[in-house]
Enzyme design. Sequence first.
Site, PDB file in Angstrom:
ATOM      1  N   ASN A 163      -0.349   0.594   6.241  1.00  0.00           N
ATOM      2  CA  ASN A 163       0.362  -0.307   5.343  1.00  0.00           C
ATOM      3  C   ASN A 163       0.995  -1.378   6.212  1.00  0.00           C
ATOM      4  O   ASN A 163       1.716  -1.053   7.151  1.00  0.00           O
ATOM      5  CB  ASN A 163       1.440   0.485   4.587  1.00  0.00           C
ATOM      6  CG  ASN A 163       2.300  -0.392   3.701  1.00  0.00           C
ATOM      7  OD1 ASN A 163       1.912  -1.501   3.348  1.00  0.00           O
ATOM      8  ND2 ASN A 163       3.468   0.110   3.338  1.00  0.00           N
ATOM      9  N   GLY A 164       0.713  -2.644   5.941  1.00  0.00           N
ATOM     10  CA  GLY A 164       1.283  -3.717   6.761  1.00  0.00           C
ATOM     11  C   GLY A 164       0.197  -4.695   7.165  1.00  0.00           C
ATOM     12  O   GLY A 164      -0.897  -4.692   6.608  1.00  0.00           O
ATOM     13  N   CYS A 215       0.799  -1.219   0.000  1.00  0.00           N
ATOM     14  CA  CYS A 215       0.000   0.000   0.000  1.00  0.00           C
ATOM     15  C   CYS A 215       0.836   1.276   0.000  1.00  0.00           C
ATOM     16  O   CYS A 215       1.925   1.309   0.563  1.00  0.00           O
ATOM     17  CB  CYS A 215      -0.889   0.022   1.232  1.00  0.00           C
ATOM     18  SG  CYS A 215      -1.766  -1.510   1.502  1.00  0.00           S
ATOM     19  N   GLU A 269       3.937 -11.750 -15.782  1.00  0.00           N
ATOM     20  CA  GLU A 269       3.420 -10.736 -14.866  1.00  0.00           C
ATOM     21  C   GLU A 269       2.677  -9.607 -15.571  1.00  0.00           C
ATOM     22  O   GLU A 269       1.744  -9.062 -15.004  1.00  0.00           O
ATOM     23  CB  GLU A 269       4.479 -10.226 -13.875  1.00  0.00           C
ATOM     24  CG  GLU A 269       5.692  -9.577 -14.448  1.00  0.00           C
ATOM     25  CD  GLU A 269       6.758  -9.244 -13.388  1.00  0.00           C
ATOM     26  OE1 GLU A 269       6.494  -9.276 -12.184  1.00  0.00           O
ATOM     27  OE2 GLU A 269       7.887  -8.929 -13.809  1.00  0.00           O
ATOM     28  N   LYS A 306       8.748 -11.855 -16.789  1.00  0.00           N
ATOM     29  CA  LYS A 306       8.293 -10.580 -17.373  1.00  0.00           C
ATOM     30  C   LYS A 306       7.004 -10.803 -18.151  1.00  0.00           C
ATOM     31  O   LYS A 306       6.066 -10.040 -18.046  1.00  0.00           O
ATOM     32  CB  LYS A 306       9.336  -9.989 -18.331  1.00  0.00           C
ATOM     33  CG  LYS A 306      10.530  -9.277 -17.757  1.00  0.00           C
ATOM     34  CD  LYS A 306      10.255  -8.029 -16.974  1.00  0.00           C
ATOM     35  CE  LYS A 306       9.901  -8.279 -15.569  1.00  0.00           C
ATOM     36  NZ  LYS A 306      10.768  -8.540 -14.531  1.00  0.00           N
ATOM     37  N   ARG A 336       2.395   1.213  -5.926  1.00  0.00           N
ATOM     38  CA  ARG A 336       2.546   0.375  -4.729  1.00  0.00           C
ATOM     39  C   ARG A 336       1.329  -0.515  -4.482  1.00  0.00           C
ATOM     40  O   ARG A 336       1.382  -1.435  -3.678  1.00  0.00           O
ATOM     41  CB  ARG A 336       2.796   1.251  -3.507  1.00  0.00           C
ATOM     42  CG  ARG A 336       4.104   2.006  -3.552  1.00  0.00           C
ATOM     43  CD  ARG A 336       4.287   2.812  -2.301  1.00  0.00           C
ATOM     44  NE  ARG A 336       4.556   1.976  -1.157  1.00  0.00           N
ATOM     45  CZ  ARG A 336       5.749   1.760  -0.640  1.00  0.00           C
ATOM     46  NH1 ARG A 336       6.795   2.345  -1.161  1.00  0.00           N
ATOM     47  NH2 ARG A 336       5.919   0.987   0.408  1.00  0.00           N
ATOM     48  N   TRP A 392      -3.187  -2.325  -1.594  1.00  0.00           N
ATOM     49  CA  TRP A 392      -2.966  -3.673  -2.129  1.00  0.00           C
ATOM     50  C   TRP A 392      -3.559  -4.600  -1.072  1.00  0.00           C
ATOM     51  O   TRP A 392      -3.045  -4.702   0.045  1.00  0.00           O
ATOM     52  CB  TRP A 392      -1.477  -3.934  -2.326  1.00  0.00           C
ATOM     53  CG  TRP A 392      -1.181  -5.221  -3.038  1.00  0.00           C
ATOM     54  CD1 TRP A 392      -1.110  -5.407  -4.388  1.00  0.00           C
ATOM     55  CD2 TRP A 392      -0.914  -6.488  -2.445  1.00  0.00           C
ATOM     56  NE1 TRP A 392      -0.809  -6.724  -4.663  1.00  0.00           N
ATOM     57  CE2 TRP A 392      -0.685  -7.415  -3.489  1.00  0.00           C
ATOM     58  CE3 TRP A 392      -0.834  -6.940  -1.132  1.00  0.00           C
ATOM     59  CZ2 TRP A 392      -0.389  -8.750  -3.265  1.00  0.00           C
ATOM     60  CZ3 TRP A 392      -0.549  -8.278  -0.904  1.00  0.00           C
ATOM     61  CH2 TRP A 392      -0.328  -9.174  -1.963  1.00  0.00           C
ATOM     62  N   HIS A 442      13.151 -33.447 -20.017  1.00  0.00           N
ATOM     63  CA  HIS A 442      12.591 -34.115 -18.843  1.00  0.00           C
ATOM     64  C   HIS A 442      11.189 -33.621 -18.512  1.00  0.00           C
ATOM     65  O   HIS A 442      10.786 -33.659 -17.350  1.00  0.00           O
ATOM     66  CB  HIS A 442      13.527 -33.934 -17.649  1.00  0.00           C
ATOM     67  CG  HIS A 442      14.896 -34.471 -17.912  1.00  0.00           C
ATOM     68  ND1 HIS A 442      15.165 -35.826 -17.976  1.00  0.00           N
ATOM     69  CD2 HIS A 442      16.069 -33.835 -18.200  1.00  0.00           C
ATOM     70  CE1 HIS A 442      16.448 -35.994 -18.258  1.00  0.00           C
ATOM     71  NE2 HIS A 442      17.015 -34.807 -18.404  1.00  0.00           N
ATOM     72  N   GLU A 494      13.877 -14.960 -16.031  1.00  0.00           N
ATOM     73  CA  GLU A 494      13.457 -13.559 -15.964  1.00  0.00           C
ATOM     74  C   GLU A 494      12.570 -13.202 -17.161  1.00  0.00           C
ATOM     75  O   GLU A 494      11.570 -12.489 -17.007  1.00  0.00           O
ATOM     76  CB  GLU A 494      14.708 -12.664 -15.894  1.00  0.00           C
ATOM     77  CG  GLU A 494      14.449 -11.170 -15.877  1.00  0.00           C
ATOM     78  CD  GLU A 494      13.580 -10.666 -14.737  1.00  0.00           C
ATOM     79  OE1 GLU A 494      13.309 -11.422 -13.784  1.00  0.00           O
ATOM     80  OE2 GLU A 494      13.134  -9.502 -14.810  1.00  0.00           O
ATOM     81  N   LYS A 503       4.523  -3.190  -6.368  1.00  0.00           N
ATOM     82  CA  LYS A 503       5.945  -2.937  -6.586  1.00  0.00           C
ATOM     83  C   LYS A 503       6.778  -3.303  -5.371  1.00  0.00           C
ATOM     84  O   LYS A 503       7.902  -3.779  -5.493  1.00  0.00           O
ATOM     85  CB  LYS A 503       6.121  -1.447  -6.908  1.00  0.00           C
ATOM     86  CG  LYS A 503       7.523  -1.045  -7.287  1.00  0.00           C
ATOM     87  CD  LYS A 503       7.863  -1.570  -8.647  1.00  0.00           C
ATOM     88  CE  LYS A 503       9.311  -1.365  -9.011  1.00  0.00           C
ATOM     89  NZ  LYS A 503       9.719  -2.313 -10.055  1.00  0.00           N
TER      90      LYS A 503
HETATM   91  C1  G6P Z   1       7.566  -7.635  -6.332  1.00  0.00           C
HETATM   92  C2  G6P Z   1       7.842  -6.831  -7.580  1.00  0.00           C
HETATM   93  C3  G6P Z   1       8.988  -7.465  -8.346  1.00  0.00           C
HETATM   94  C4  G6P Z   1      10.215  -7.603  -7.478  1.00  0.00           C
HETATM   95  C5  G6P Z   1       9.906  -8.340  -6.170  1.00  0.00           C
HETATM   96  C6  G6P Z   1      11.042  -8.212  -5.181  1.00  0.00           C
HETATM   97  O1  G6P Z   1       7.064  -8.881  -6.666  1.00  0.00           O
HETATM   98  O2  G6P Z   1       6.693  -6.768  -8.378  1.00  0.00           O
HETATM   99  O3  G6P Z   1       9.305  -6.678  -9.478  1.00  0.00           O
HETATM  100  O4  G6P Z   1      11.216  -8.270  -8.164  1.00  0.00           O
HETATM  101  O5  G6P Z   1       8.757  -7.778  -5.542  1.00  0.00           O
HETATM  102  O6  G6P Z   1      11.138  -6.880  -4.781  1.00  0.00           O
HETATM  103  P1  G6P Z   1      12.460  -6.157  -4.345  1.00  0.00           P
HETATM  104  O7  G6P Z   1      12.048  -4.733  -4.129  1.00  0.00           O
HETATM  105  O8  G6P Z   1      12.894  -6.823  -3.059  1.00  0.00           O
HETATM  106  O9  G6P Z   1      13.467  -6.325  -5.408  1.00  0.00           O
END
Ligand code: G6P
Length: 611
Positions: free
Chosen positions: A99-100, A2, A491, A488, A27, A73, A507, A484, A606
Amino acid sequence: MCGIVGYIGNKNAYSVLLNGLKRLEYRGYDSAGISLLDQNIKVYKKKGKVSDLEAFVADRDISGKIGIGHTRWATHGEPSDINAHPHVSMNGHFVIIHNGIIENYGVLKKKLADRGYTFASETDTEVLVNLIEYIYIRGKVTAEIAVRLALTKVVGAYGILVMCNNEPDKIIAARKGSPLVIGIGSDEYFLASDATPIVEYTKSVVYLNNDDVAIVRKDELILKTIDNNKLVPKVQQLDLDLEEIEKSGFDHFMLKEIFEQPRSIQDTFRGRITSDFTDIRLGGLYNVMDRLVDARRIIIIGCGTSWHAGLLGEYILEDLARIQVEVEYASEFRYRNPLINADDVIIAISQSGETADTLAAIQMAKTAGSLVLGICNVVGSSIPRETNAGVYTHAGPEIGVASTKAFTAQVTVLSMIAMILGHMRGYLSDEKYVRLITELHDIPQKIERILSLNDEFKQIASLYKNANNFLYLGRGYFFPVALEGALKLKEISYIHAEGYPAAEMKHGPIALIDKNMPVVVIAAKDKSYEKIVNNIQEIKARNGIVIAVVTEGDKIIRDLADHVLEIPHADEVLASLLAVVPLQLLSYHIAVMRGCNVDQPRNLAKSVTVE
Ligand code: G6P
């Protein structure tokens, strides 16, 4: 998670809050709400985006020079108008944004219910605001004391802003786990969960520490511990510009951030690579270099994309520096009773510096007596403050929820650490050390060349935008890149995608391959090139569609694959920094063509400040 924003001063609070919420929306974007305190408490909140809130508030009373705002969130309770923050206490004395997670909210809720409290929402936050009010009324104490006493009863994490209708001259802020920062203006203060809503007003800020409580009036900031010991606020200057958090003509933050990578990587090594390219100096590690060089083992922890960077770190560190490395998901590491030795070095990787699982894993490692280092992007965030030493990535603010430039900056830092250690430990000759430094220095201009092919990547994206599944394959250094790339795509486009080591295809995943299955193979020239060519042949033999990332001029794979995405040649240690870029662009274009919100993909946030 949040986003939180607060304002107290002489301006109209609503416009500051709304502007702040727009900056913080990355966020969390399940719902948004604000509260303004004038003669009484006004609350406007709405499921959905900040723009939905804005439309909802359009013809309502927005007067007030003090207020709080929240973008959510969801954790407890589905996204809805009722569960949206702010939450008001039952008798209307207090309003809160949070937030939390309050872990013991069930017990507290029952106790309050036994004392006659009723609840409108399913949230833990409403329990907290009612607890504050209960203490305030029963104890006949001030709002500040009620907040502090309530927080002593709470188990969990919080960043909160609270206002009280009987004390309309202040905002009370407190933090434990979830970040809070206060911006200092002249006769005004700005409060937020990160600096992005503050930077356009002031660069002087105070970061709250865990268990800090701030009582903020328009002309006074009092900082205390939760048990009422006064603290002297430590004022710091923000190193952040407004342009860095705006789209600057790009359609999306994600695209802007992909295109920023030549600059962001340069910023990561700027001032660290010496001008004659003979050495790398990481000032943040200066005091701990001896322990790092002598480490028996390095454990890298992270989540999401940062974990992928960590996996690449393992390959690079073991290759160049011959140190044993393990890479752990922070969430697994913290709960699985791992063996941690005092002579292990822990490297925590995090873009935001706030990820709850990573922070908790750091605490465990510190308790075990290990040296804990951080590789973080957000300056002044919690992880750099909790670790013994570290290196900032200096990629600049990353607003798109899908991480791009933070990833390449993290890999750049890990490569620099590996080069230094390899050289100091005698595994990298002077000659190879200088060659790799020079190669790293050339990476930004090579990425420029890849970016100039954007239209080609977009064209390929248009052919596969309707696929239901994608497979990503790579070997060696390109296996983490495959992971990765798949992350991408899934997500932001919601297409199911899996990354696999190319040889593992036999496998299991090979069973999925048919004429409808796009397989992205990262097949740039490295020591397993011949092997990956064989893997491509195996896919083609089963009519799979091959989209291959290849080194410029590669003819063999061009003949075999359906499409090639070319990258310039680089030493395999650094080539992942190039190979990931076409994959970022491919995902971006597919997501845009599918009509997805690439900067704010559904259900994601984020900065994940809850476990
Ligand atoms: C969330 C974000 C990702 C990020 C991950 C870890 O899932 O959407 O983009 O890689 O958190 O976050 P950090 O800030 O610890 O890299």
